[in-house]
Each structure stands twice: as C-alpha cells, then as structure tokens.
Scaffold this active site. Structure first.
Site, PDB file in Angstrom:
ATOM      1  N   GLU A 244       0.891  -1.174   0.000  1.00 30.72           N
ATOM      2  CA  GLU A 244       0.000   0.000   0.000  1.00 30.72           C
ATOM      3  C   GLU A 244       0.918   1.210   0.000  1.00 30.72           C
ATOM      4  O   GLU A 244       1.518   1.540   1.023  1.00 30.72           O
ATOM      5  CB  GLU A 244      -0.885   0.003   1.252  1.00 30.72           C
ATOM      6  CG  GLU A 244      -1.838  -1.174   1.349  1.00 30.72           C
ATOM      7  CD  GLU A 244      -2.948  -1.141   0.316  1.00 30.72           C
ATOM      8  OE1 GLU A 244      -3.213  -0.070  -0.257  1.00 30.72           O
ATOM      9  OE2 GLU A 244      -3.539  -2.207   0.076  1.00 30.72           O
ATOM     10  N   CYS A 278      -2.392   8.487   2.890  1.00 30.09           N
ATOM     11  CA  CYS A 278      -2.140   8.015   1.510  1.00 30.09           C
ATOM     12  C   CYS A 278      -3.297   8.418   0.612  1.00 30.09           C
ATOM     13  O   CYS A 278      -3.111   8.806  -0.521  1.00 30.09           O
ATOM     14  CB  CYS A 278      -1.991   6.499   1.466  1.00 30.09           C
ATOM     15  SG  CYS A 278      -0.989   5.846   2.775  1.00 30.09           S
TER      16      CYS A 278
END
Ligand code: ADP
Length: 474
Positions: A244, A278
């Site tokens: 990720e 993110c």
C-alpha cells in the site's frame, strides 16, 4: 504515564530491551518525550526463528480459538483506549479526537475479523468427484507500518494474518514505535509465545526483514520508493506481497456540485491528519464556472483552522509527524508559491514543533511538482478546467492510482465520470470513506493487494485445490 513507561519489544514471547534505545520525539515540541528499545539483526533473527517455531501449533489451533484471542485483544485495547490515544497523539502529532477515532477504528478492525468465518469454495460436487478450494496460512508475515496511522495500519495486517494462522513480526516506523510496542504488551499474555513479535529499528533492518529467507510474506504500507525496495528484496525468495504505497488522489468537481458543501468535504479530506494520509485529496479539478467560489470557500476554511499541539482541546490540525516530512513540506510550499497563487497559509508556523499553516494554492501550473508529486502535507493545489474530458485525462495522468473522487448533484453523470478514473477506489460525493467490509487497494505505482474485507484476509492465505475422485478409474 507514557513518558516514564518502560517500553519493551515482544520477542519470542518475552518483553525485552537489550540496551540500545531510540529517542521518540513529540512533533508538537520537537523534543524527545520517551525512549523506545531498538533491535539489531540478532534480535530480528531470534524473533523470526521463534515465529517459525510457533507456527505449526498456531496454524493447528482452531479458527474459533484464534478468533477468540483477537476478540480478547480488541477488549484489552478498548480497556486502554485513553492511554493509547494519548500516546498516539504524543508520538504522531494528530489531534486527540483523531487519535481516539483511530483507536476506535483499530478495535473495530479486530472485531470485524474476529467475526469472520472460514469459507471453502466448491467447484464441483457430483457422484464422481468433489473439487474445492480451501485456504491455509502462509507462515511468518512481516507487517511493516508507517508513521501516519501506526495503529489502524497495524490492525489491518495483524488481525487477518493472525486469524488465518500466520505468525507476525510487526515493525513500526522508527518515529512512531510506542503505540505498536504497547499493543505488543497487550498481546503478550493473550497469544502463544512467538506468534507475535514487535521489533523497532532505526530504518536499518528493513532489508534484512524483507529479504529474510524464513519470512513468507511482507505486508507493507509506506512510500512508493521504499515499496520498490521491499519488492526487490522480497523477490529473492518470491515472497507474497501486499504493497500500500503513495497516492496523489484527484477530486474532480462537476459543474452542478453545491459549492459550500463540496468545499467543506474536500477541505477535510485534504487536511485530516495534516494531509499525511495516503488517500487524502491531493489535487482538485474545478470547472471555470465554480472556480473562484470554490477557491474562496477552501481558503476561508483554511484561514479559520486552529493549528497546534494535538493535546490542546481546540486543535484541528496537528504538526507534521517528523522533521524530514516537515522539510519536504516546506520545499513544496516554496514550489507552490512559485508555480501558483497562495490564497491561504503558505508558511511554516513559529516552532518549536513541525507546524505548517493549511495552505490553498490556486492558478497553479498544471506541470508543477505540487500537482504531480505527493505532498503528504496540508497543502492543496486547486486546478481550473474548461473541458471535462481534459480534466479526467489530467486526473489520470499520474504514476499513482490509489483513490479519487467525483463531486456533483447528478449522480448518474458523476458515477459515469467515476468509472473513467483510474484508481483502486473512486468515491462519488465523499472521499476517504473506508469501511472494514470493503476492500481497498492501489492501482499503478500506488501498489497492489487488498486490505480490509474478505479480500484483505485472503492476501494472507495460500489457496489450495482439493480434487477428489470418488473411485479410482479402472
Ligand atoms: P518515509 O520515507 O516517510 O520514512 P517509508 O515508506 O520509508 O516512509 O516508511 C514506511 C515503513 O517502511 C517504516 O516502518 C520504515 O521503517 C520502513 N522501511 C524503511 N526502509 C525500509 C526498507 N529498506 N525495507 C523495508 N521497510 C523499510
């Protein structure tokens, strides 16, 4: 008190420190407030060996027994919610309310997976044959987490990995190790020795961990640059990987979006955790007709924000988490001021902490660094568009593809636009809405492999086909 606690790593079932220590800095004061024990290569190897030793018996326990332990861990974390939230604010910087939210989310993730049941997929069941797919654990998993959500991003790895019978070596970022160590302490008397280890490094053990021949999988959340390095080391023994990585999420505003409500939603999805998410909104595309009003709305919200120590009651935006990130953010401010027009913020705030005023930049050059790179800071560029197809093309013109959002009153039209955006998640009229039941994943260089949902659990399994012929052919 977090300041005076004797933090220890959980290795081979024991809470240990063996001399070497790391200062942990409170980003609101830029001063150390506690110390964490630091591992070396020998301790890492000991943790991995103990995990390998523990693995067969752990994998042999029933699913229900492992689920019950996850529930117990959730209860223990809930019992320590206040301590963990306060510690999270101290080491990470986020406002206490957001830290409490992250702790609640962490508990929710453990409970979500504790309630999940195993599933076998049957392909054929006839008089002649039975063909099905079951799933088992992989072995020892390295769970490497970043400094923006040290608890929630640990939970999404730890819970599914343990539930299916893997052992886990959890390695937090060196600037936010304490909440992970505290979770390790809570695990110590719930799980068998060796099943979970917590290991703190100074950004020096990652290669050894990700290249370790006895580790079967790496679940990593962090920057794209470090993700590439993880992948290279994992290649040596063909480890399974979940990556990720970074994102540069676009928000595309359509010309029928209600400006005030949309501005408020976009502002909060860009600035939460001081932009260190993110999947935060990192660039906004706004049509000509709404451009001035949208810029003014975002700027008004930014000017009104209260920036300060996350422990202060009225703080809305905390500091950036560490000095390196603070320096990167200041470079983006300089670039942004050169490539566009700053209409709110634009400066670092007087120290000693790592504070940046929430910043809105309009009329920015579409080729600016702030548009193409990930700022990971409370700095939002707003781009004007005249043609929707060109705006979609610009939104897609990125090496990243994590999240994105489309905003508008006509839902069918907004959804049709969403289907043209290249990302792992595209929201319509919301952003950052995550739900443990719904998997998220990156596309392009934002990574691969799901977290959350059953898909997030299956990432920690080896699928196996069982093919039974009821009689041996004559
Ligand atoms: P940043 O650059 O902002 O520090 P990283 O992506 O490097 O972000 O950090 C995310 C996590 O990756 C942290 O736990 C960090 O310690 C870890 N890490 C750093 N270097 C490596 C490496 N070579 N291999 C594996 N993990 C690493």
């Amino acid at each position: 008190m977090p300041e005076s606690h004797d933090y220890r790593m959980l290795i081979a079932g024991e809470l240990v420190r063996d001399g070497a220590m790391l200062d942990v800095i409170n980003p609101a004061t830029a001063r150390p407030f506690a110390q964490a024990p630091r591992a070396n290569a020998a301790l890492l190897d000991r943790a991995v060996d103990a995990a390998c030793d523990a693995f067969p018996a752990w994998a042999g326990q029933s699913w229900a027994a492992r689920a019950a332990m996850l529930s117990t861990l959730a209860d223990r974390i809930e019992g320590r919610s206040y301590d963990l939230s306060r510690l999270l604010t101290l080491e990470q910087g986020k406002p206490l309310g957001q830290a409490q939210y992250e702790v609640a989310q962490t508990i929710g993730i453990f409970r979500f997976y504790a309630a999940m049941t195993p599933r076998e997929q049957v392909y054929r069941e006839t008089d002649a044959a039975f063909i099905a797919q079951d799933r088992g654990p992989l072995g020892v998993v390295a769970a490497i987490t970043p400094w923006n959500f040290p608890l929630a991003l640990l939970a999404v790895k730890l819970a599914p990995a343990l539930l299916v019978g893997n052992c886990v070596i959890a390695k937090p970022a060196p600037t936010t190790p304490l909440t992970t160590l505290l979770v390790g302490e809570l695990c110590a008397d719930i799980f068998p020795a060796g099943v979970i280890a917590t290991l703190v490094d100074a950004n020096d053990l990652g290669d050894r961990l990700t290249g370790h021949p006895r580790i079967a999988k790496v679940a990593f959340t962090g920057s794209t640059a470090t993700g590439r390095r993880v992948m290279a080391h994992a290649a040596i023994t063909l480890k399974r990987l979940t990556l990720e990585l970074g994102g540069n999420d676009p928000a595309i505003v359509l010309d029928d979006a209600p400006v005030a409500a949309t501005a408020a939603q976009i502002y909060s999805a860009a600035m939460v955790n001081s932009g260190q998410v993110c999947m935060a909104i990192k660039r906004v595309y706004v049509p000509d007709a709404l451009y001035d009003e949208m810029c003014d709305g975002l700027a008004a919200l930014a000017r009104a924000a209260i920036v300060g120590d996350g422990l202060a009651a009225d703080t809305q935006l905390g500091p950036l988490q560490n000095e390196d990130q603070f320096a990167r953010a200041k470079a983006f401010l300089d670039n942004g001021a050169r490539d566009g027009t700053v209409i709110a913020g634009g400066t670092a705030l007087p120290g000693p902490g790592y504070f940046i005023a929430p910043t809105i930049i309009r009329d920015i050059d579409p080729d600016a660094r702030l548009v193409h790179e990930e700022q990971f800071a409370p700095i939002l560029p707003v781009l004007r568009y005249a043609n929707l197809d060109a705006a979609i093309a610009a939104a897609n013109d990125s090496e990243f593809g994590l999240g994105a959002s489309v905003w508008g009153a006509d839902i069918e039209r907004a959804t049709a636009v969403a289907r043209r955006v290249a990302a792992g998640t595209v929201w319509v009229n919301t952003h950052l809405a995550l739900d443990p039941e719904v998997p998220y994943r990156g596309s392009k260089q934002s990574g691969f492999g799901a977290e959350f949902g059953r898909e997030g659990l299956e990432e920690f399994t080896q699928a196996r086909i069982i093919n039974v012929q009821r009689t041996i052919a004559a």
